[in-house]
Design a protein around this motif. Structure first.
Motif, PDB file in Angstrom:
ATOM      1  N   SER A 207      33.136  28.756  37.797  1.00  0.00           N
ATOM      2  CA  SER A 207      34.168  29.191  38.734  1.00  0.00           C
ATOM      3  C   SER A 207      35.105  28.040  39.092  1.00  0.00           C
ATOM      4  O   SER A 207      36.325  28.216  39.190  1.00  0.00           O
ATOM      5  CB  SER A 207      33.520  29.766  39.997  1.00  0.00           C
ATOM      6  OG  SER A 207      32.745  28.779  40.669  1.00  0.00           O
ATOM      7  N   GLU A 229      45.591  35.949  38.556  1.00  0.00           N
ATOM      8  CA  GLU A 229      44.630  36.332  39.594  1.00  0.00           C
ATOM      9  C   GLU A 229      43.256  35.811  39.195  1.00  0.00           C
ATOM     10  O   GLU A 229      42.773  36.076  38.094  1.00  0.00           O
ATOM     11  CB  GLU A 229      44.595  37.853  39.756  1.00  0.00           C
ATOM     12  CG  GLU A 229      45.923  38.462  40.179  1.00  0.00           C
ATOM     13  CD  GLU A 229      45.844  39.970  40.331  1.00  0.00           C
ATOM     14  OE1 GLU A 229      44.716  40.498  40.200  1.00  0.00           O
ATOM     15  OE2 GLU A 229      46.887  40.603  40.581  1.00  0.00           O
ATOM     16  N   THR A 230      42.639  35.050  40.093  1.00  0.00           N
ATOM     17  CA  THR A 230      41.314  34.491  39.841  1.00  0.00           C
ATOM     18  C   THR A 230      40.325  35.046  40.855  1.00  0.00           C
ATOM     19  O   THR A 230      40.657  35.243  42.020  1.00  0.00           O
ATOM     20  CB  THR A 230      41.330  32.956  39.930  1.00  0.00           C
ATOM     21  OG1 THR A 230      41.762  32.569  41.237  1.00  0.00           O
ATOM     22  CG2 THR A 230      42.268  32.370  38.885  1.00  0.00           C
ATOM     23  N   SER A 231      39.119  35.287  40.409  1.00  0.00           N
ATOM     24  CA  SER A 231      38.059  35.774  41.289  1.00  0.00           C
ATOM     25  C   SER A 231      36.723  35.465  40.642  1.00  0.00           C
ATOM     26  O   SER A 231      36.639  35.230  39.436  1.00  0.00           O
ATOM     27  CB  SER A 231      38.183  37.292  41.519  1.00  0.00           C
ATOM     28  OG  SER A 231      38.049  37.996  40.291  1.00  0.00           O
ATOM     29  N   GLY A 232      35.695  35.466  41.433  1.00  0.00           N
ATOM     30  CA  GLY A 232      34.367  35.217  40.889  1.00  0.00           C
ATOM     31  C   GLY A 232      33.523  34.403  41.823  1.00  0.00           C
ATOM     32  O   GLY A 232      34.008  33.771  42.767  1.00  0.00           O
ATOM     33  N   ASP A 233      32.221  34.413  41.549  1.00  0.00           N
ATOM     34  CA  ASP A 233      31.258  33.693  42.351  1.00  0.00           C
ATOM     35  C   ASP A 233      30.804  32.427  41.632  1.00  0.00           C
ATOM     36  O   ASP A 233      31.208  32.139  40.505  1.00  0.00           O
ATOM     37  CB  ASP A 233      30.045  34.585  42.647  1.00  0.00           C
ATOM     38  CG  ASP A 233      30.448  35.842  43.411  1.00  0.00           C
ATOM     39  OD1 ASP A 233      31.378  35.736  44.229  1.00  0.00           O
ATOM     40  OD2 ASP A 233      29.852  36.902  43.169  1.00  0.00           O
ATOM     41  N   TRP A 267      44.169  37.825  34.379  1.00  0.00           N
ATOM     42  CA  TRP A 267      43.012  37.896  35.259  1.00  0.00           C
ATOM     43  C   TRP A 267      41.937  36.943  34.749  1.00  0.00           C
ATOM     44  O   TRP A 267      41.516  37.023  33.583  1.00  0.00           O
ATOM     45  CB  TRP A 267      42.436  39.307  35.306  1.00  0.00           C
ATOM     46  CG  TRP A 267      43.371  40.343  35.860  1.00  0.00           C
ATOM     47  CD1 TRP A 267      43.544  40.688  37.171  1.00  0.00           C
ATOM     48  CD2 TRP A 267      44.266  41.179  35.110  1.00  0.00           C
ATOM     49  NE1 TRP A 267      44.480  41.681  37.285  1.00  0.00           N
ATOM     50  CE2 TRP A 267      44.940  42.009  36.038  1.00  0.00           C
ATOM     51  CE3 TRP A 267      44.571  41.315  33.759  1.00  0.00           C
ATOM     52  CZ2 TRP A 267      45.886  42.946  35.643  1.00  0.00           C
ATOM     53  CZ3 TRP A 267      45.502  42.241  33.358  1.00  0.00           C
ATOM     54  CH2 TRP A 267      46.159  43.050  34.309  1.00  0.00           C
ATOM     55  N   THR A 269      38.139  35.763  35.727  1.00  0.00           N
ATOM     56  CA  THR A 269      36.990  36.095  36.587  1.00  0.00           C
ATOM     57  C   THR A 269      35.734  35.421  36.042  1.00  0.00           C
ATOM     58  O   THR A 269      35.596  35.210  34.826  1.00  0.00           O
ATOM     59  CB  THR A 269      36.763  37.617  36.643  1.00  0.00           C
ATOM     60  OG1 THR A 269      36.529  38.115  35.313  1.00  0.00           O
ATOM     61  CG2 THR A 269      37.963  38.313  37.237  1.00  0.00           C
ATOM     62  N   THR A 270      34.829  35.117  36.945  1.00  0.00           N
ATOM     63  CA  THR A 270      33.506  34.603  36.573  1.00  0.00           C
ATOM     64  C   THR A 270      32.457  35.453  37.268  1.00  0.00           C
ATOM     65  O   THR A 270      32.664  35.928  38.393  1.00  0.00           O
ATOM     66  CB  THR A 270      33.332  33.132  36.983  1.00  0.00           C
ATOM     67  OG1 THR A 270      33.559  33.001  38.405  1.00  0.00           O
ATOM     68  CG2 THR A 270      34.299  32.243  36.227  1.00  0.00           C
ATOM     69  N   SER A 271      31.341  35.629  36.607  1.00  0.00           N
ATOM     70  CA  SER A 271      30.249  36.420  37.174  1.00  0.00           C
ATOM     71  C   SER A 271      28.925  35.818  36.727  1.00  0.00           C
ATOM     72  O   SER A 271      28.853  35.123  35.702  1.00  0.00           O
ATOM     73  CB  SER A 271      30.342  37.886  36.724  1.00  0.00           C
ATOM     74  OG  SER A 271      30.326  37.990  35.312  1.00  0.00           O
ATOM     75  N   THR A 345      35.790  37.357  26.533  1.00  0.00           N
ATOM     76  CA  THR A 345      34.609  37.119  27.355  1.00  0.00           C
ATOM     77  C   THR A 345      33.765  36.015  26.740  1.00  0.00           C
ATOM     78  O   THR A 345      33.432  36.074  25.554  1.00  0.00           O
ATOM     79  CB  THR A 345      33.761  38.392  27.485  1.00  0.00           C
ATOM     80  OG1 THR A 345      34.559  39.436  28.047  1.00  0.00           O
ATOM     81  CG2 THR A 345      32.560  38.148  28.378  1.00  0.00           C
TER      82      THR A 345
END
Length: 357
Positions: A207, A229-233, A267, A269-271, A345
């Motif tokens: 992240s 847009e960035t998002s993730g934990d 986009w 994202t990390t998960s 991915t």
């Protein structure tokens, strides 16, 4: 001595030993039930002495027969047993001479030799594919490096033949071509480093890496009128921070460059999952066919419709991403989006929990 001769002598020796033990058991049995002597009309007769004279010549003949039979049978059995090894040896020699297309294809039941032959065939197949890939890569790299060198040579020839030509434009073009050649060389070195897996491993949070790459490329996105847009934990993994940053930077850069002309979106994202962490980079753009998506990971493969500008790259971005991902024990997946664009991915092994976290 050869292995076949050693096995033959071992078989014959074991057979001789077994025969000798059997004859010894028979001799002990006879001695137990045969008296030492008997009285006859002619006097006392020593039976044991007669038994020795009758038994030992026959025993010697039997042992001689067993020796000959053991040598002949052992030679034949050893040859049949080592026949698969001979085929494997011949295949190894052919591979050493450069023939990687040959396969052993050993028949018969699945034993140790069959497993060895199958493993050797699998190794040859992978080695042949790797060599073919390296040959294609070398040919493509030579072609890509030859192009800027040829352009540089042409520009220098023009400058030498036309002394009145303005050198300012020439210097700018030479600078552009030289910069591109440097970028290509650096990309080749980075790809080689990733393939060799010669890097220090440490705890890395994907992240934070995604945020760092996004901040670096944000001016390029704003210049093109794109939104990131960035998002993730928190997504911990084990690997090289520099190489994983290169992976994220390449993916975000590709998502920016191969996007819509205006009002596009990226986009990032990390998960985190029980055993893996995932970095996903999606972008809007033109619709891509699955056939095209399956080829753009190869070195120097470029999709159609790319804008020819200073951010074109050298055709190694996704190849570097794939190589670094594999070096970290991960997998790379490319999927065309239904509305256009691409979803990439990167799945990596999750890092074990750190003490105190």
């Amino acid at each position: 001595m050869s292995v076949r001769l050693k096995l033959t002598l071992s078989y014959a020796g074991f057979l001789m030993l077994a025969g000798a033990l059997l004859l010894a058991a028979v001799w002990v049995f006879l001695l137990r039930y045969v008296p030492e002597a008997i009285y006859t009309r002619g006097g006392i007769r020593t039976l044991k002495l007669d038994l020795v004279h009758a038994f030992f010549p026959k025993a010697a003949a039997v042992l001689a027969f067993l020796l000959m039979f053991g040598l002949l049978g052992g030679w034949i059995l050893a040859g049949r047993m080592l026949a698969p090894l001979t085929r494997i040896t011949n295949a190894t020699r052919q591979a050493a001479n450069g023939s990687l297309s040959h396969r052993i294809q050993l028949e018969g039941r699945k034993d140790e030799f069959r497993e060895l032959a199958d493993a050797f065939d699998t190794m040859l197949a992978r080695l042949e594919a790797h060599v073919a890939e390296q040959q294609r890569f070398a040919a493509n790299a030579s072609h890509e490096l030859r192009t800027p060198l040829a352009i540089t040579q042409t520009l220098l020839d023009v400058a030498r033949n036309d002394l009145d030509r303005d050198t300012g434009e020439l210097v700018d073009r030479l600078h552009f071509v030289n910069t591109r050649a440097i970028h290509l060389t650096e990309a080749l070195l980075l790809l080689s480093r990733a393939d060799q897996r010669s890097f220090t491993r440490e705890h890395v949070d994907l992240s934070l890496v995604a945020e760092e790459a996004t901040e670096t490329l944000l001016p390029l996105a704003e210049k093109r009128g794109l939104t990131i847009e960035t998002s993730g934990d928190f997504a911990p993994t084990i690997g090289s921070h520099a190489l994983l940053l290169q992976v994220t930077t390449n993916l975000v850069h590709n998502a920016i460059v191969h996007n819509l002309a205006e009002h596009g979106t990226v986009w990032v994202t990390t998960s985190v999952h029980p055993r893996t962490v995932v970095l996903a980079v999606e972008n809007t753009g033109e619709k891509l066919s699955p056939q095209l998506v399956s080829t753009i990971v190869e070195p120097f493969q470029r999709g159609t419709g790319r804008i020819r500008d200073g951010h074109l790259g050298v055709g190694l971005g996704l190849a570097i991403v794939k190589s670094i991902t594999l070096a970290h024990g991960g997998t790379l997946t490319l999927t065309p989006r239904r509305d256009g664009g691409l979803c990439v991915t990167v799945q990596l092994p999750a890092a074990p929990p750190q003490i105190g976290r």
